[in-house]
Scaffold this motif. Structure first.
Motif, PDB file in Angstrom:
ATOM      1  N   ARG A  27      60.942  49.778  52.752  1.00 20.67           N
ATOM      2  CA  ARG A  27      59.589  49.626  53.271  1.00 20.67           C
ATOM      3  C   ARG A  27      58.560  49.825  52.170  1.00 20.67           C
ATOM      4  N   GLU A  28      58.761  50.804  51.320  1.00 20.94           N
ATOM      5  CA  GLU A  28      57.819  51.030  50.235  1.00 20.94           C
ATOM      6  C   GLU A  28      57.825  49.859  49.253  1.00 20.94           C
ATOM      7  N   ALA A  29      58.989  49.290  48.999  1.00 18.56           N
ATOM      8  CA  ALA A  29      59.052  48.138  48.096  1.00 18.56           C
ATOM      9  C   ALA A  29      58.341  46.929  48.705  1.00 18.56           C
ATOM     10  N   VAL A  30      58.587  46.666  49.991  1.00 13.82           N
ATOM     11  CA  VAL A  30      57.926  45.544  50.652  1.00 13.82           C
ATOM     12  C   VAL A  30      56.423  45.751  50.686  1.00 13.82           C
ATOM     13  N   THR A  31      55.987  46.971  50.956  1.00 15.29           N
ATOM     14  CA  THR A  31      54.544  47.257  50.987  1.00 15.29           C
ATOM     15  C   THR A  31      53.905  46.988  49.630  1.00 15.29           C
ATOM     16  N   GLY A  32      54.567  47.440  48.564  1.00 10.40           N
ATOM     17  CA  GLY A  32      54.018  47.215  47.226  1.00 10.40           C
ATOM     18  C   GLY A  32      53.948  45.743  46.854  1.00 10.40           C
ATOM     19  N   TRP A  33      55.029  44.994  47.184  1.00 12.63           N
ATOM     20  CA  TRP A  33      55.031  43.565  46.855  1.00 12.63           C
ATOM     21  C   TRP A  33      53.970  42.811  47.665  1.00 12.63           C
ATOM     22  N   LEU A  34      53.845  43.122  48.944  1.00 13.66           N
ATOM     23  CA  LEU A  34      52.839  42.452  49.765  1.00 13.66           C
ATOM     24  C   LEU A  34      51.432  42.751  49.262  1.00 13.66           C
ATOM     25  N   LEU A  35      51.181  44.008  48.920  1.00 11.69           N
ATOM     26  CA  LEU A  35      49.849  44.378  48.458  1.00 11.69           C
ATOM     27  C   LEU A  35      49.517  43.704  47.127  1.00 11.69           C
ATOM     28  N   ALA A  36      50.467  43.721  46.196  1.00 15.76           N
ATOM     29  CA  ALA A  36      50.209  43.108  44.892  1.00 15.76           C
ATOM     30  C   ALA A  36      50.019  41.601  45.007  1.00 15.76           C
ATOM     31  N   ALA A  37      50.917  40.928  45.749  1.00 16.14           N
ATOM     32  CA  ALA A  37      50.802  39.478  45.896  1.00 16.14           C
ATOM     33  C   ALA A  37      49.522  39.094  46.633  1.00 16.14           C
ATOM     34  N   GLY A  38      49.172  39.852  47.673  1.00 15.14           N
ATOM     35  CA  GLY A  38      47.953  39.542  48.413  1.00 15.14           C
ATOM     36  C   GLY A  38      46.701  39.688  47.565  1.00 15.14           C
ATOM     37  N   LEU A  39      46.616  40.754  46.788  1.00 20.48           N
ATOM     38  CA  LEU A  39      45.437  40.942  45.947  1.00 20.48           C
ATOM     39  C   LEU A  39      45.357  39.873  44.850  1.00 20.48           C
ATOM     40  N   LEU A  40      46.497  39.456  44.321  1.00 19.51           N
ATOM     41  CA  LEU A  40      46.476  38.391  43.315  1.00 19.51           C
ATOM     42  C   LEU A  40      45.973  37.075  43.907  1.00 19.51           C
TER      43      LEU A  40
ATOM     44  N   GLY B 121      45.999  35.634  51.067  1.00 27.99           N
ATOM     45  CA  GLY B 121      46.095  36.868  50.303  1.00 27.99           C
ATOM     46  C   GLY B 121      45.569  38.070  51.068  1.00 27.99           C
ATOM     47  N   ALA B 122      44.433  37.912  51.763  1.00 31.88           N
ATOM     48  CA  ALA B 122      43.893  39.023  52.555  1.00 31.88           C
ATOM     49  C   ALA B 122      44.834  39.397  53.687  1.00 31.88           C
ATOM     50  N   THR B 123      45.485  38.409  54.296  1.00 34.56           N
ATOM     51  CA  THR B 123      46.438  38.703  55.372  1.00 34.56           C
ATOM     52  C   THR B 123      47.643  39.477  54.850  1.00 34.56           C
TER      53      THR B 123
END
Length: 315
Positions: free
Chosen positions: A116-129, A164-166
């Protein structure tokens, strides 16, 4: 004589129950819950109707300020313009909610904490990019590399920001909704971190709303231009026919217009022009177009609405 017993000190006085709200106040509160969203919806419908109308008539060079359309006229035009994108957004929103619900259920188990922590980090990084990659379109659109003409160029930047915001908002939801084990909720540091994540989620919702609003406005403007081009190619079959009788010859370049000089028997309005369609009418002008189909050029004939011309209009 028996000694008088000591009386216990009086306890704190019980708080009196709050008086129920008056019927008028309760009615106003309920009315506010209904009127506030309704006012927002009407405002959006008016804005999109205005955008659609301006784009439609601007295709022919007609200023909408001269038309003096009512608020009701703008509201009537908006539903047909936003029907498709609104249903598309509702469908996409439902799909996103279902995906988030399934992901939260699967990743919310204690044994899935690392994943879950890995998925959260990847989603947050990809979304902000994605947000940073598409956000400059709101300010520096003319300086961006040119995309292919058409719908791709119109909607790729704003949809990139929305995606990205989603994704970033999904990461915030996973962080707040699942990653709670092993943390002390009474710890001020943890409470501050949760507030910051909530604020980040609110900002992401604002970015998502702004990008969707921007994309919707672009779609409505493009729909107005496309509808104008379609009407021109089809010969304005939905516009009323017009036969023009003029006191003086009317010089124009509209194709397919039949001219006839009625002579002195026709009275003061001796010059007859047939084949026009009424595009729009203002208190001072008439905007006429030709009935010829397949026109690439949208020739517009503007006549004064005074005693120099007489017009017969029919369906």
């Amino acid at each position: 004589m028996p000694e008088p017993q000591e009386q216990p000190p009086p306890g704190p006085r019980a708080a009196e129950p709050a008086a129920p709200p008056s019927p008028s106040r309760a009615f106003l509160e309920k009315l506010a819950y209904v009127a506030a969203p309704g006012a927002i919806v009407l405002g959006l419908l008016y804005y999109f109707g205005t955008t659609y109308t301006q784009a439609y008539y601007a295709t022919y060079g007609v200023p909408t300020a001269d038309l003096q359309l009512s608020v009701e006229a703008y509201l009537v035009r908006s539903p047909s313009a936003i029907f498709f994108p609104l249903w598309l957004l509702l469908f996409c929103g439902l799909a996103v909610l279902l995906v988030l619900g399934c992901a939260g259920r699967l990743l919310g188990r204690p044994e899935q904490r690392a994943r879950r922590e890995a998925v959260t980090g990847w989603l947050l990084a990809a979304g902000l990019l994605l947000v940073l990659a598409g956000f400059p379109v709101f300010f520096w659109e003319d300086r961006l590399p040119r995309l292919p003409e058409g719908w791709l160029r119109q909607f790729v930047p704003c949809l990139t920001v929305a995606l990205g915001a989603t994704m970033a908002f999904a990461a915030v939801q996973l962080r707040l909704g699942s990653g709670v084990e092993g943390r002390d909720r009474a710890d001020p540091g943890h409470r501050t971190a949760d507030r910051l994540w909530l604020a980040a989620g609110a900002l992401l919702l604002g970015v998502l709303t702004m990008s969707l609003f921007f994309g919707m406005a672009r779609y409505v403007a493009a729909a107005g231009r496309v509808e104008a081009m379609k009407d021109a190619a089809g010969g304005y079959v939905s516009s009323p026919r017009a036969v023009v009788y003029s006191r003086v010859p009317v010089n124009h370049h509209a194709p397919g217009i039949l001219f006839d000089d009625l002579g002195s028997a026709g009275g003061p309005y001796r010059y007859q022009y047939r084949g026009f369609r009424v595009l729009a009418k203002t208190p001072a002008r008439l905007y006429l177009v030709s009935h010829v189909t397949g026109q690439k050029s949208r020739t517009l004939v503007v006549l004064p609405d005074d005693n120099t011309v007489r017009i017969e209009i029919s369906p």
